[in-house]
Design a protein around this motif. Sequence first.
Motif, PDB file in Angstrom:
ATOM      1  N   MET A 209       7.469   2.939  -9.369  1.00  0.00           N
ATOM      2  CA  MET A 209       8.685   3.704  -9.071  1.00  0.00           C
ATOM      3  C   MET A 209       9.885   2.779  -8.962  1.00  0.00           C
ATOM      4  O   MET A 209      10.946   3.062  -9.525  1.00  0.00           O
ATOM      5  CB  MET A 209       8.514   4.484  -7.767  1.00  0.00           C
ATOM      6  CG  MET A 209       7.546   5.632  -7.844  1.00  0.00           C
ATOM      7  SD  MET A 209       7.143   6.335  -6.211  1.00  0.00           S
ATOM      8  CE  MET A 209       8.752   6.804  -5.607  1.00  0.00           C
ATOM      9  N   ASP A 210       9.705   1.673  -8.250  1.00  0.00           N
ATOM     10  CA  ASP A 210      10.803   0.718  -8.091  1.00  0.00           C
ATOM     11  C   ASP A 210      11.183   0.088  -9.419  1.00  0.00           C
ATOM     12  O   ASP A 210      12.372  -0.060  -9.732  1.00  0.00           O
ATOM     13  CB  ASP A 210      10.430  -0.359  -7.066  1.00  0.00           C
ATOM     14  CG  ASP A 210      10.395   0.173  -5.642  1.00  0.00           C
ATOM     15  OD1 ASP A 210      10.934   1.262  -5.383  1.00  0.00           O
ATOM     16  OD2 ASP A 210       9.806  -0.512  -4.781  1.00  0.00           O
TER      17      ASP A 210
ATOM     18  N   LEU B 278       5.584   3.543   5.822  1.00  0.00           N
ATOM     19  CA  LEU B 278       4.403   4.150   5.214  1.00  0.00           C
ATOM     20  C   LEU B 278       4.793   5.345   4.335  1.00  0.00           C
ATOM     21  O   LEU B 278       4.191   5.565   3.285  1.00  0.00           O
ATOM     22  CB  LEU B 278       3.419   4.574   6.301  1.00  0.00           C
ATOM     23  CG  LEU B 278       2.049   5.053   5.854  1.00  0.00           C
ATOM     24  CD1 LEU B 278       1.313   3.943   5.107  1.00  0.00           C
ATOM     25  CD2 LEU B 278       1.243   5.501   7.059  1.00  0.00           C
ATOM     26  N   ASN B 279       5.821   6.084   4.745  1.00  0.00           N
ATOM     27  CA  ASN B 279       6.257   7.247   3.973  1.00  0.00           C
ATOM     28  C   ASN B 279       6.726   6.878   2.572  1.00  0.00           C
ATOM     29  O   ASN B 279       6.705   7.715   1.677  1.00  0.00           O
ATOM     30  CB  ASN B 279       7.370   7.992   4.720  1.00  0.00           C
ATOM     31  CG  ASN B 279       6.840   8.761   5.905  1.00  0.00           C
ATOM     32  OD1 ASN B 279       5.658   9.084   5.980  1.00  0.00           O
ATOM     33  ND2 ASN B 279       7.707   9.034   6.856  1.00  0.00           N
ATOM     34  N   GLU B 280       7.149   5.649   2.365  1.00  0.00           N
ATOM     35  CA  GLU B 280       7.552   5.205   1.028  1.00  0.00           C
ATOM     36  C   GLU B 280       6.351   5.050   0.106  1.00  0.00           C
ATOM     37  O   GLU B 280       6.483   5.025  -1.109  1.00  0.00           O
ATOM     38  CB  GLU B 280       8.288   3.860   1.101  1.00  0.00           C
ATOM     39  CG  GLU B 280       9.609   3.916   1.820  1.00  0.00           C
ATOM     40  CD  GLU B 280      10.268   2.549   1.915  1.00  0.00           C
ATOM     41  OE1 GLU B 280       9.974   1.688   1.056  1.00  0.00           O
ATOM     42  OE2 GLU B 280      11.043   2.345   2.847  1.00  0.00           O
ATOM     43  N   TYR B 281       5.172   4.918   0.692  1.00  0.00           N
ATOM     44  CA  TYR B 281       3.968   4.636  -0.079  1.00  0.00           C
ATOM     45  C   TYR B 281       3.021   5.822  -0.156  1.00  0.00           C
ATOM     46  O   TYR B 281       2.250   5.929  -1.103  1.00  0.00           O
ATOM     47  CB  TYR B 281       3.240   3.427   0.526  1.00  0.00           C
ATOM     48  CG  TYR B 281       4.007   2.148   0.283  1.00  0.00           C
ATOM     49  CD1 TYR B 281       3.693   1.337  -0.797  1.00  0.00           C
ATOM     50  CD2 TYR B 281       5.062   1.772   1.101  1.00  0.00           C
ATOM     51  CE1 TYR B 281       4.398   0.171  -1.042  1.00  0.00           C
ATOM     52  CE2 TYR B 281       5.772   0.616   0.851  1.00  0.00           C
ATOM     53  CZ  TYR B 281       5.452  -0.168  -0.223  1.00  0.00           C
ATOM     54  OH  TYR B 281       6.157  -1.321  -0.470  1.00  0.00           O
TER      55      TYR B 281
ATOM     56  N   SER C 109      -1.295   3.264  -3.726  1.00  0.00           N
ATOM     57  CA  SER C 109       0.017   3.458  -3.111  1.00  0.00           C
ATOM     58  C   SER C 109       0.959   2.317  -3.456  1.00  0.00           C
ATOM     59  O   SER C 109       2.129   2.542  -3.794  1.00  0.00           O
ATOM     60  CB  SER C 109      -0.119   3.567  -1.597  1.00  0.00           C
ATOM     61  OG  SER C 109      -0.908   4.671  -1.250  1.00  0.00           O
ATOM     62  N   VAL C 110       0.454   1.100  -3.363  1.00  0.00           N
ATOM     63  CA  VAL C 110       1.286  -0.074  -3.676  1.00  0.00           C
ATOM     64  C   VAL C 110       1.631  -0.072  -5.164  1.00  0.00           C
ATOM     65  O   VAL C 110       2.792  -0.275  -5.548  1.00  0.00           O
ATOM     66  CB  VAL C 110       0.580  -1.382  -3.249  1.00  0.00           C
ATOM     67  CG1 VAL C 110       1.309  -2.595  -3.792  1.00  0.00           C
ATOM     68  CG2 VAL C 110       0.482  -1.448  -1.724  1.00  0.00           C
ATOM     69  N   TRP C 111       0.635   0.186  -6.006  1.00  0.00           N
ATOM     70  CA  TRP C 111       0.885   0.221  -7.449  1.00  0.00           C
ATOM     71  C   TRP C 111       1.936   1.285  -7.783  1.00  0.00           C
ATOM     72  O   TRP C 111       2.884   1.031  -8.526  1.00  0.00           O
ATOM     73  CB  TRP C 111      -0.419   0.507  -8.203  1.00  0.00           C
ATOM     74  CG  TRP C 111      -0.235   0.500  -9.690  1.00  0.00           C
ATOM     75  CD1 TRP C 111      -0.279  -0.574 -10.524  1.00  0.00           C
ATOM     76  CD2 TRP C 111       0.049   1.639 -10.524  1.00  0.00           C
ATOM     77  NE1 TRP C 111      -0.064  -0.180 -11.824  1.00  0.00           N
ATOM     78  CE2 TRP C 111       0.144   1.172 -11.847  1.00  0.00           C
ATOM     79  CE3 TRP C 111       0.209   2.998 -10.277  1.00  0.00           C
ATOM     80  CZ2 TRP C 111       0.404   2.018 -12.925  1.00  0.00           C
ATOM     81  CZ3 TRP C 111       0.475   3.835 -11.342  1.00  0.00           C
ATOM     82  CH2 TRP C 111       0.567   3.350 -12.649  1.00  0.00           C
TER      83      TRP C 111
ATOM     84  N   SER D 276      10.730  -4.325  -5.482  1.00  0.00           N
ATOM     85  CA  SER D 276       9.814  -3.775  -4.482  1.00  0.00           C
ATOM     86  C   SER D 276       9.754  -4.689  -3.269  1.00  0.00           C
ATOM     87  O   SER D 276       9.716  -5.911  -3.403  1.00  0.00           O
ATOM     88  CB  SER D 276       8.401  -3.635  -5.057  1.00  0.00           C
ATOM     89  OG  SER D 276       8.350  -2.649  -6.039  1.00  0.00           O
ATOM     90  N   THR D 277       9.738  -4.079  -2.109  1.00  0.00           N
ATOM     91  CA  THR D 277       9.535  -4.852  -0.889  1.00  0.00           C
ATOM     92  C   THR D 277       8.046  -4.894  -0.586  1.00  0.00           C
ATOM     93  O   THR D 277       7.302  -3.986  -0.949  1.00  0.00           O
ATOM     94  CB  THR D 277      10.280  -4.228   0.306  1.00  0.00           C
ATOM     95  OG1 THR D 277       9.813  -2.887   0.475  1.00  0.00           O
ATOM     96  CG2 THR D 277      11.768  -4.218   0.080  1.00  0.00           C
TER      97      THR D 277
END
Length: 132
Positions: A98-99, A128-131, A91-93, A106-107
Amino acid sequence: MTEKKDECGVKYTLDVLEDRWQPRIIFWLGFRPFAIEELHQLLPELTDVALNEEITSLQNLRIVNPVVDEENKYSLTDDGNDLRNMVLTMSVWGRQQMDDSANRVSTQIVEPEKDASMSELIEFNEKLNEYM
């Protein structure tokens, strides 16, 4: 889902994760154990029937413990926790990619404290929805 035995491990994993709700359920149940009512608060778009079906599916996959604890709360199995760690990493990757593609910075996402209130956790869902 995950019916074909001749598929590779990556395909099997992706079949589990392609469901919209299962990664979120895995995230929350790895965060701390939750009762079904609490999960429903964290996932309000799911009906009671759909949430129960998702939990049963994850139990059948040995991701969620097949029995609830003495407080009637669900939790992940050891394999479920391993999957959760992979889901978080992916998810973070993915968010960073995307960013980067959109020339955005990325935040950093930081999980809430384990003893956070339900209202704090519900608020965290926006991030969480962003990830997931």
